[in-house]
Design a protein around this motif. Structure first.
Motif, mmCIF file in Angstrom:
data_model
loop_
_atom_site.group_PDB
_atom_site.id
_atom_site.type_symbol
_atom_site.label_atom_id
_atom_site.label_comp_id
_atom_site.label_asym_id
_atom_site.label_seq_id
_atom_site.Cartn_x
_atom_site.Cartn_y
_atom_site.Cartn_z
ATOM 1 N N PRO A 1 0.825 -1.218 0.000
ATOM 2 C CA PRO A 1 0.000 0.000 0.000
ATOM 3 C C PRO A 1 0.857 1.266 0.000
ATOM 4 N N GLU A 2 0.205 2.411 -0.224
ATOM 5 C CA GLU A 2 0.897 3.692 -0.246
ATOM 6 C C GLU A 2 1.088 4.256 1.161
ATOM 7 N N VAL A 3 0.254 3.817 2.108
ATOM 8 C CA VAL A 3 0.340 4.281 3.502
ATOM 9 C C VAL A 3 0.389 3.063 4.416
ATOM 10 N N PRO A 4 0.992 3.200 5.602
ATOM 11 C CA PRO A 4 1.094 2.030 6.482
ATOM 12 C C PRO A 4 -0.249 1.580 7.041
ATOM 13 N N ASP A 5 -1.204 2.482 7.273
ATOM 14 C CA ASP A 5 -2.550 2.167 7.769
ATOM 15 C C ASP A 5 -2.485 1.221 8.974
ATOM 16 N N MET A 6 -1.774 1.668 9.997
ATOM 17 C CA MET A 6 -1.549 0.842 11.183
ATOM 18 C C MET A 6 -2.840 0.559 11.947
ATOM 19 N N ALA A 7 -3.768 1.516 11.958
ATOM 20 C CA ALA A 7 -5.026 1.302 12.694
ATOM 21 C C ALA A 7 -5.779 0.109 12.130
ATOM 22 N N SER A 8 -5.875 0.035 10.807
ATOM 23 C CA SER A 8 -6.557 -1.095 10.170
ATOM 24 C C SER A 8 -5.816 -2.399 10.438
ATOM 25 N N THR B 1 -1.095 -6.201 23.517
ATOM 26 C CA THR B 1 -0.756 -4.788 23.380
ATOM 27 C C THR B 1 -0.034 -4.575 22.051
ATOM 28 N N PHE B 2 -0.416 -3.490 21.357
ATOM 29 C CA PHE B 2 0.211 -3.132 20.079
ATOM 30 C C PHE B 2 1.036 -1.868 20.285
ATOM 31 N N THR B 3 2.251 -1.863 19.739
ATOM 32 C CA THR B 3 3.109 -0.680 19.797
ATOM 33 C C THR B 3 3.697 -0.445 18.410
ATOM 34 N N ALA B 4 3.378 0.729 17.846
ATOM 35 C CA ALA B 4 3.891 1.074 16.516
ATOM 36 C C ALA B 4 5.143 1.920 16.659
ATOM 37 N N GLY B 5 6.073 1.735 15.749
ATOM 38 C CA GLY B 5 7.330 2.484 15.762
ATOM 39 C C GLY B 5 7.340 3.560 14.690
ATOM 40 N N SER B 6 8.522 4.029 14.353
ATOM 41 C CA SER B 6 8.702 5.054 13.328
ATOM 42 C C SER B 6 9.083 4.400 12.007
ATOM 43 N N PRO B 7 8.672 5.017 10.895
ATOM 44 C CA PRO B 7 9.006 4.440 9.588
ATOM 45 C C PRO B 7 10.509 4.431 9.326
ATOM 46 N N ASN B 8 10.969 3.369 8.681
ATOM 47 C CA ASN B 8 12.371 3.179 8.300
ATOM 48 C C ASN B 8 12.408 2.731 6.841
ATOM 49 N N PRO B 9 13.567 2.781 6.216
ATOM 50 C CA PRO B 9 13.665 2.193 4.868
ATOM 51 C C PRO B 9 13.384 0.689 4.945
ATOM 52 N N ALA B 10 12.626 0.168 4.000
ATOM 53 C CA ALA B 10 12.320 -1.264 3.981
ATOM 54 C C ALA B 10 13.574 -2.081 3.711
ATOM 55 N N ILE B 11 14.464 -1.518 2.905
ATOM 56 C CA ILE B 11 15.746 -2.154 2.626
ATOM 57 C C ILE B 11 16.803 -1.269 3.265
ATOM 58 N N PRO B 12 17.505 -1.775 4.265
ATOM 59 C CA PRO B 12 18.495 -0.940 4.971
ATOM 60 C C PRO B 12 19.501 -0.320 4.000
ATOM 61 N N GLY B 13 19.735 0.976 4.196
ATOM 62 C CA GLY B 13 20.704 1.686 3.359
ATOM 63 C C GLY B 13 20.082 2.364 2.155
ATOM 64 N N GLU B 14 18.850 2.042 1.815
ATOM 65 C CA GLU B 14 18.178 2.677 0.668
ATOM 66 C C GLU B 14 17.108 3.623 1.188
ATOM 67 N N GLU B 15 17.361 4.910 1.055
ATOM 68 C CA GLU B 15 16.437 5.914 1.582
ATOM 69 C C GLU B 15 15.229 6.117 0.667
ATOM 70 N N GLU B 16 15.362 5.830 -0.593
ATOM 71 C CA GLU B 16 14.268 5.987 -1.554
ATOM 72 C C GLU B 16 13.480 4.678 -1.650
ATOM 73 N N GLY B 17 12.231 4.765 -2.040
ATOM 74 C CA GLY B 17 11.437 3.569 -2.284
ATOM 75 C C GLY B 17 10.619 3.131 -1.086
ATOM 76 N N ALA B 18 10.458 1.847 -0.968
ATOM 77 C CA ALA B 18 9.576 1.266 0.046
ATOM 78 C C ALA B 18 10.079 1.565 1.452
ATOM 79 N N PHE C 1 5.259 -0.390 3.117
ATOM 80 C CA PHE C 1 4.432 0.507 2.318
ATOM 81 C C PHE C 1 5.342 1.321 1.417
ATOM 82 N N GLU C 2 4.776 1.856 0.361
ATOM 83 C CA GLU C 2 5.572 2.653 -0.577
ATOM 84 C C GLU C 2 4.845 3.962 -0.819
ATOM 85 N N PRO C 3 5.294 5.024 -0.135
ATOM 86 C CA PRO C 3 4.616 6.314 -0.290
ATOM 87 C C PRO C 3 4.790 6.850 -1.711
ATOM 88 N N VAL C 4 3.772 7.581 -2.154
ATOM 89 C CA VAL C 4 3.830 8.189 -3.487
ATOM 90 C C VAL C 4 4.727 9.414 -3.408
#
Length: 191
Positions: free
Chosen positions: A79-86, A104-121, A182-185
């Motif tokens: 998806p384009e957004v993490p939509d953690m609530a859903s 209990t659910f605990t959400a963190g902060s977004p990170n690169p999906a592939i370490p070292g790659e700031e662009e993309g997923a 997720f992969e933001p637009v």
């Protein structure tokens, strides 16, 4: 003899009239029959071609159907957004005190999906801490893996709860780490 001659001319004229008149009727009918035969052969060839095309289209439709089933079965949506609530709603299990005592659910902060790659997923970590039966923890992991969106199980830690009053019903304290991919637009990009 002149009667015989007249009769002979009359018979010949009648025969000639029948032949010429028949020719005027038979020749166009013969040409029409040849045209109809030619059209029939062309139509039969088209029917054969259409039957082959229909068979090809049916085979292609079956192949598309198989590929769609494979996509649904093997590939996940990003998806384009993490939509953690859903995601939390879908993975939340009823705390009934019998199979699950706490969740209990605990959400963190977004990170690169592939370490070292700031662009993309990107990946959004989600930690689920729970106390329950092993079956419930396993069901939670299976539910996460069977979702149609891409989730990565990043860690699973379990420990038997020795403080349990009932020795027949053993509970585990579990911590399941998931990464919601997720992969933001990008700005200016249109989907």
């Amino acid at each position: 003899m002149s009667n015989n001659r007249h009769l002979l001319f009359l018979v010949m004229a009648l025969c000639l009239t029948v032949i010429v008149g028949g020719g005027f009727l038979i020749i166009p009918a013969y040409h029409q029959a040849n045209q109809n035969k030619s059209k029939t052969e062309k139509l039969r060839a088209k029917i054969t071609g259409l039957a082959n095309q229909t068979m090809t289209v049916t085979q292609l439709a079956d192949a598309v159907s198989e590929m769609n089933e494979r996509l649904d079965r093997e590939l996940k949506v990003i998806p384009e957004v993490p939509d953690m609530a859903s995601l939390m709603r879908k993975l939340s299990m009823p705390v009934d005190g019998v199979t699950i005592q706490d969740q209990t659910f605990t959400a963190g902060s977004p990170n690169p999906a592939i370490p070292g790659e700031e662009e993309g997923a990107r990946s959004m970590p989600l930690t689920i801490d729970m106390v329950g039966r092993f079956d419930s923890v396993f069901a939670l992991i299976r539910a996460a893996e069977s979702m149609d969106r891409l989730l990565r199980v990043s860690s699973v830690r379990m420990e038997i709860d020795h403080d349990c009053e009932n020795a027949e019903i053993r509970f585990v304290t579990a911590s399941v780490g998931l990464d919601a991919i997720f992969e933001p637009v990008a700005e200016g990009e249109v989907h």
